[in-house]
Design an enzyme around this catalytic site. Structure first.
Site, mmCIF file in Angstrom:
data_model
loop_
_atom_site.group_PDB
_atom_site.id
_atom_site.type_symbol
_atom_site.label_atom_id
_atom_site.label_comp_id
_atom_site.label_asym_id
_atom_site.label_seq_id
_atom_site.Cartn_x
_atom_site.Cartn_y
_atom_site.Cartn_z
ATOM 1 N N LYS A 107 29.849 59.733 43.015
ATOM 2 C CA LYS A 107 29.162 59.740 44.302
ATOM 3 C C LYS A 107 29.168 61.108 44.970
ATOM 4 O O LYS A 107 28.165 61.509 45.590
ATOM 5 C CB LYS A 107 29.836 58.707 45.212
ATOM 6 C CG LYS A 107 29.293 58.630 46.622
ATOM 7 C CD LYS A 107 30.077 57.620 47.457
ATOM 8 C CE LYS A 107 31.504 58.093 47.693
ATOM 9 N NZ LYS A 107 32.257 57.170 48.576
ATOM 10 N N VAL A 129 20.734 62.465 47.269
ATOM 11 C CA VAL A 129 20.148 61.270 46.674
ATOM 12 C C VAL A 129 21.035 60.062 46.952
ATOM 13 O O VAL A 129 22.266 60.183 46.968
ATOM 14 C CB VAL A 129 19.978 61.444 45.148
ATOM 15 C CG1 VAL A 129 19.363 60.196 44.525
ATOM 16 C CG2 VAL A 129 19.120 62.664 44.848
ATOM 17 N N SER A 130 20.427 58.903 47.159
ATOM 18 C CA SER A 130 21.179 57.654 47.261
ATOM 19 C C SER A 130 21.878 57.381 45.928
ATOM 20 O O SER A 130 21.215 57.324 44.880
ATOM 21 C CB SER A 130 20.232 56.492 47.572
ATOM 22 O OG SER A 130 20.777 55.264 47.148
ATOM 23 N N PRO A 131 23.201 57.209 45.918
ATOM 24 C CA PRO A 131 23.890 56.925 44.654
ATOM 25 C C PRO A 131 23.364 55.674 43.952
ATOM 26 O O PRO A 131 23.301 55.635 42.726
ATOM 27 C CB PRO A 131 25.349 56.752 45.088
ATOM 28 C CG PRO A 131 25.473 57.591 46.325
ATOM 29 C CD PRO A 131 24.159 57.428 47.028
ATOM 30 N N ASP A 132 22.956 54.658 44.730
ATOM 31 C CA ASP A 132 22.446 53.446 44.103
ATOM 32 C C ASP A 132 21.116 53.716 43.406
ATOM 33 O O ASP A 132 20.890 53.263 42.277
ATOM 34 C CB ASP A 132 22.280 52.336 45.145
ATOM 35 C CG ASP A 132 21.919 51.015 44.498
ATOM 36 O OD1 ASP A 132 22.745 50.482 43.738
ATOM 37 O OD2 ASP A 132 20.795 50.519 44.727
ATOM 38 N N THR A 157 20.653 36.343 48.967
ATOM 39 C CA THR A 157 20.167 37.563 48.311
ATOM 40 C C THR A 157 18.646 37.554 48.206
ATOM 41 O O THR A 157 18.003 36.527 48.314
ATOM 42 C CB THR A 157 20.734 37.702 46.886
ATOM 43 O OG1 THR A 157 20.311 36.596 46.101
ATOM 44 C CG2 THR A 157 22.246 37.808 46.913
ATOM 45 N N LYS A 180 25.634 65.377 47.125
ATOM 46 C CA LYS A 180 25.325 66.793 47.317
ATOM 47 C C LYS A 180 23.885 67.096 46.937
ATOM 48 O O LYS A 180 23.282 68.040 47.453
ATOM 49 C CB LYS A 180 26.284 67.654 46.494
ATOM 50 C CG LYS A 180 27.699 67.728 47.063
ATOM 51 C CD LYS A 180 28.575 68.627 46.212
ATOM 52 C CE LYS A 180 29.997 68.698 46.778
ATOM 53 N NZ LYS A 180 30.882 69.554 45.933
ATOM 54 N N PHE A 181 23.350 66.288 46.033
ATOM 55 C CA PHE A 181 21.954 66.453 45.642
ATOM 56 C C PHE A 181 21.015 65.774 46.638
ATOM 57 O O PHE A 181 19.786 65.817 46.466
ATOM 58 C CB PHE A 181 21.715 65.874 44.245
ATOM 59 C CG PHE A 181 22.517 66.534 43.155
ATOM 60 C CD1 PHE A 181 22.680 67.910 43.118
ATOM 61 C CD2 PHE A 181 23.108 65.777 42.151
ATOM 62 C CE1 PHE A 181 23.413 68.513 42.103
ATOM 63 C CE2 PHE A 181 23.835 66.374 41.133
ATOM 64 C CZ PHE A 181 24.001 67.747 41.116
ATOM 65 N N HIS A 237 30.107 30.994 41.994
ATOM 66 C CA HIS A 237 29.536 31.309 43.296
ATOM 67 C C HIS A 237 28.155 30.695 43.505
ATOM 68 O O HIS A 237 27.211 31.337 43.933
ATOM 69 C CB HIS A 237 29.528 32.822 43.544
ATOM 70 C CG HIS A 237 28.689 33.630 42.606
ATOM 71 N ND1 HIS A 237 27.382 33.949 42.872
ATOM 72 C CD2 HIS A 237 28.971 34.192 41.419
ATOM 73 C CE1 HIS A 237 26.889 34.682 41.881
ATOM 74 N NE2 HIS A 237 27.824 34.841 40.992
#
Length: 588
Positions: A383, A391-394, A432, A388-389, A305
């Site tokens: 996730k 927070v951003s999963p990332d 990017t 539920k907390f 790529h």
């Protein structure tokens, strides 16, 4: 909308902030801070370079494209570090043979290609902005070519006005090259027609052929020399053209990896047997799209790529696999007129020099493969719990990595930074930007987790601040307001005869972009395996997924001398500790 040139003062302020946790001492930080100030205030340094960059941006559609493609990829001379994706099982309602699986992939990928050429793909984007689809033009009918003077280039054989109802694919089995005309008389072959021809390849390729494909995995300067020797034969030149102009490649590999680690490694660098890189011999690393099907019916994808990032090919694979999972998918109707058509076999003309080159490339590939380690981890939550907390999963996944790495290196000084890719595809030809994950906030959180004097309430507060900072950085990078591409541009407009600003050689400045942790996330429900290699000798490649409700997925790569397994153990522990911090008396 063109990629912006960020404000110089803002970039330098962000640079200062990003370097504070990278510096080893107050004195070291003060020194680099002085150089940043000098760079920003001296009219012969930052302001002059920035003015040139702004001028370039006004004159070009994309001020970064050439520099990034050449400097980041096409000028890279070592053997590639490729991204590989493993697919989930072939749908149970379809024939469970390798030929049938390869045929389904061929048919579905050709239909995706047709939609692309007809402009029928749904545009991508977020709720805030659409994404540029320009790099999709490098997905099919393309190939990277080795350059003889330190710079490769990419060539496209796509034809103007092509409706996607013509073209061919290349299938490789036991290193032998076969061509299948994927469309006849304006009709893409049916799955049955593809399967019949692919089965013919299985049935008529019973011995190993010269492993020319391994040459593509060599150092690029070596491959350029070997390429010229190979292409000096008219027969070989025709084969090379067939490969390069193919829509995509399907590699039929004769091994059967079973565990997640085995599958990951087999896709990443190909399987090995008796001291030979048999997987790489059966591939063509320069192609942007290469499907891989094993004798066990396992399948995956490998992609080069240099001029197209991974997200377009993730979409390709997702849509191809979604099509095949759909019981109503149109597999096409075979025609009686194609019953006698067979795939076209090719035989390389192998000179003594090419024989030696294949032996040398195979040995080099084995040395590289043998130097690598890979581990794999799934957390017991995903996730759903993280959201539920609140927070951003990332950000959650990244803080796990930061905590684990600090515990891994203990009191050792940090050797480099953490790279996370952020897409800038909201801009024309956007690629990017680098999210500099290491921040003062993340370091404060990490330190608190093993400080017995810090309460859980304070740890949660520090984590929240670190996660908030990470989200802010990610959004800024996505808006084209990151640091690294701007700094690259400022370096590039410097003229050869001009004095290099002291900032550019500062050890803290350099350390920040020594990516000891190269991280990135994609998501596909179809990818139980996904990853790539580390980018520095003493670093780790960390591929992760946060899209599953019930698990986070980590694939960690490194050289064997690195404590890979221990790092993965630390990731597992950090994931547990972070979960426990957010749920009182949690039991995983």
């Amino acid at each position: 909308m063109s990629l912006p040139v960020p404000d110089l003062e803002l970039t330098l302020d962000k640079l200062k902030e990003s370097l504070r946790p990278i510096a080893w001492s107050d004195e070291e930080y003060a020194a680099v801070e002085r150089k940043i100030d000098e760079f920003g205030k001296d009219k012969q340094q930052g302001p002059m370079l920035h003015k040139r960059l702004v001028q370039r941006a006004q004159e070009k559609d994309h001020w970064l494209e050439e520099w990034w493609d050449d400097g980041g990829y096409l000028g890279y001379r070592d053997s590639f570090t490729l991204r590989a994706d493993g697919f989930d099982d072939h749908p149970s309602h379809l024939r469970q043979t390798p030929a049938a699986r390869a045929a389904g992939l061929a048919r579905a990928a050709m239909l995706f290609r047709k939609k692309l050429k007809l402009g029928q793909l749904t545009p991508e984007g977020t709720k805030d902005a659409p994404f540029c689809m320009d790099t999709y033009r490098w997905m099919f009918d393309c190939c990277r070519l080795p350059g003889p003077e330190g710079l490769d280039w990419s060539v496209s054989y796509a034809k103007e006005g092509d409706q996607g109802d013509s073209g061919h694919i290349v299938v490789i089995r036991k290193n032998k090259i076969w061509k299948i005309d994927a469309a006849i008389d304006g009709r893409i072959l049916s799955t049955e027609e593809f399967e019949r021809q692919i089965q013919h390849i299985y049935d008529n390729t019973n011995v190993d052929h010269p492993g020319v494909g391994v040459l593509t995995a060599s150092n690029r300067d070596i491959w350029a020399k070997d390429y010229n020797e190979l292409a000096s034969s008219k027969t070989n030149s025709e084969i090379l053209h067939t490969i390069q102009s193919s829509a995509f490649i399907i590699s039929l590999e004769s091994t059967a990896p079973s565990t997640s680690v085995e599958k990951s490694r087999a896709l990443w660098h190909g399987d090995t047997l008796n001291g030979h890189a048999i997987g790489l011999q059966n591939r063509w690393v320069d192609k942007p799209c290469q499907f891989i099907v094993y004798d066990s019916n396992y399948a995956g994808f490998m992609g080069e790529h240099s001029v197209m990032d991974g997200t377009p090919t993730v979409r390709l694979c997702d849509e191809v696999l979604d099509m095949l999972a759909d019981r109503s998918f149109d597999h096409g109707t075979p025609s009686a007129s194609t019953a006698s058509i067979e795939p076209t076999p090719f035989e390389w003309e192998i000179s003594d020099a090419t024989k030696k080159a294949i032996v040398a490339a195979d040995q080099a590939a084995m040395e590289l493969i043998d130097s690598q380690e890979l581990t794999y981890h799934l957390t017991p939550y995903g996730k759903a719990a993280i959201k539920k907390f609140g927070v951003s999963p990332d950000s959650w996944a990244q803080m796990i990595i930061q905590l684990a790495y600090r515990r891994l290196i203990g009191n050792e000084k940090r050797k480099g930074g953490t790279y996370e890719a952020a897409t800038t595809r909201r801009f024309y030809k956007g690629r990017t930007e680098a999210i500099r994950v290491v921040t003062s906030e993340s370091d404060a959180f990490v330190k608190s987790m093993d400080d017995p004097m810090v309460s859980d309430a304070e740890r949660k507060s520090l984590f929240a601040a670190a996660a908030k900072k990470h989200v802010s950085l990610a959004k800024s990078c996505g808006m084209g307001q990151g640091i690294d591409r701007h700094l690259l541009g400022l370096k590039k407009v410097l003229k050869p005869e001009e004095k290099v600003p002291a900032l550019f050689s500062d050890p803290v400045f350099a350390r920040a972009t020594y990516w000891v942790l190269s991280t990135s996330a994609v998501f596909s429900k179809h990818f139980p395996e996904y990853g790539w290699g580390e980018v520095v000798p003493d670093g780790f490649g960390v591929a992760y997924m946060t899209g599953y409700d019930d698990r986070l997925q980590y694939t960690i790569t490194s050289r064997k001398e690195m404590p890979n397994a221990r790092f993965t153990q630390e990731i597992a522990k950090a994931a547990e500790d972070l979960y426990a911090l957010h749920q009182d008396k949690a039991r995983l």
